[in-house]
Scaffold this active site. Sequence first.
Site, short mmCIF file in Angstrom:
data_model
loop_
_atom_site.label_atom_id
_atom_site.label_comp_id
_atom_site.label_asym_id
_atom_site.label_seq_id
_atom_site.Cartn_x
_atom_site.Cartn_y
_atom_site.Cartn_z
N ASP A 59 13.01 -75.66 -22.56
CA ASP A 59 12.02 -76.68 -22.23
C ASP A 59 12.73 -78.02 -22.36
O ASP A 59 13.06 -78.45 -23.47
CB ASP A 59 10.83 -76.59 -23.19
CG ASP A 59 9.76 -77.64 -22.93
OD1 ASP A 59 10.02 -78.58 -22.13
OD2 ASP A 59 8.68 -77.55 -23.52
N ASN A 86 17.63 -79.46 -12.74
CA ASN A 86 16.68 -79.27 -11.65
C ASN A 86 15.22 -79.41 -12.09
O ASN A 86 14.36 -79.74 -11.28
CB ASN A 86 16.89 -77.88 -11.03
CG ASN A 86 15.80 -77.52 -10.05
OD1 ASN A 86 15.72 -78.05 -8.95
ND2 ASN A 86 14.92 -76.60 -10.44
N TYR A 163 6.66 -90.78 -9.88
CA TYR A 163 7.75 -89.86 -9.52
C TYR A 163 8.95 -90.63 -9.00
O TYR A 163 10.09 -90.38 -9.41
CB TYR A 163 7.24 -88.88 -8.47
CG TYR A 163 8.26 -87.88 -7.99
CD1 TYR A 163 8.59 -86.76 -8.75
CD2 TYR A 163 8.91 -88.06 -6.76
CE1 TYR A 163 9.51 -85.84 -8.31
CE2 TYR A 163 9.84 -87.14 -6.31
CZ TYR A 163 10.14 -86.04 -7.08
OH TYR A 163 11.07 -85.14 -6.64
N LYS A 167 12.86 -90.84 -10.58
CA LYS A 167 14.06 -90.43 -9.87
C LYS A 167 15.05 -91.58 -9.72
O LYS A 167 16.27 -91.37 -9.70
CB LYS A 167 13.69 -89.84 -8.51
CG LYS A 167 12.95 -88.50 -8.60
CD LYS A 167 13.77 -87.45 -9.32
CE LYS A 167 13.10 -86.09 -9.28
NZ LYS A 167 13.89 -85.02 -9.95
N THR A 198 7.71 -76.68 -1.67
CA THR A 198 7.68 -76.10 -3.01
C THR A 198 6.32 -76.38 -3.64
O THR A 198 5.50 -77.13 -3.10
CB THR A 198 8.78 -76.71 -3.91
OG1 THR A 198 8.47 -78.10 -4.15
CG2 THR A 198 10.15 -76.59 -3.28
#
Length: 239
Positions: A59, A86, A163, A167, A198
């Site tokens: 985790d 990832n 998000y 990134k 996904t």
Amino acid sequence: MRTVLITGANKGIGLETAKQLSKLGYKVFLGSRDAARGKEAVKKLNAEGLSHVEFIQIDVTDAKSILRAAETIQSKINSLDILINNAGIAGTQPQHIATTDINVLRIVFETNFFGAVQTTQHFLPLLEKSDSPVIVNVSSELGSFARHSAAERNPNWDNYDAYSCSKSALNAFTLALANQFRNSKFRINSVTPGFTATDLNQHRGPQPVEEGARYIVNQAIIGPDGPTGKFLKEEVVAW
């Protein structure tokens, strides 16, 4: 046999990356926060004839979990050749940066940024024992300042500010780490798989996981003369 750890690899791009690297002859440690899902993913790959895949519970938001994973892998191998950060989450909506709940931002950063940083820190000693260590941070075009500044920027990106910021921070980490290890054997890059179908995007991405994973795999298997400190897909992506 070169070795690789992939976090968040029980499904989606992570699982497909594990599959492709295993087919290329790599020993894959398939990292998953959920033990049952991770073991099931390994069984799935084993059933396809890919035997050099092993489940590792990790985790990335839990330092103790990362340390246990590092100790487990260190008991099995002398060095780790490739780390693929990832594991990532999209976060809940809404995410407009002017009004989003600060806790949404913190939760997204905990996995997408801090998770990658602390995972890397714990695995650096094992990576340093490799002859040609590679770190791939799985990023996104939404982390690109150049893309956000472009006239043709997709206005839908406004819905993913948390998000996007996570990134961008991940890309900054990539560059800082690559600079720290400049003129060394390390190859450290951010890679964007593109808009891939996904769970992260409710499978709205037009690109199949096989294609998205291919970009990650291509940069994971680079040799000591490969690029470092770059943001990549097939070619260099502007920061």
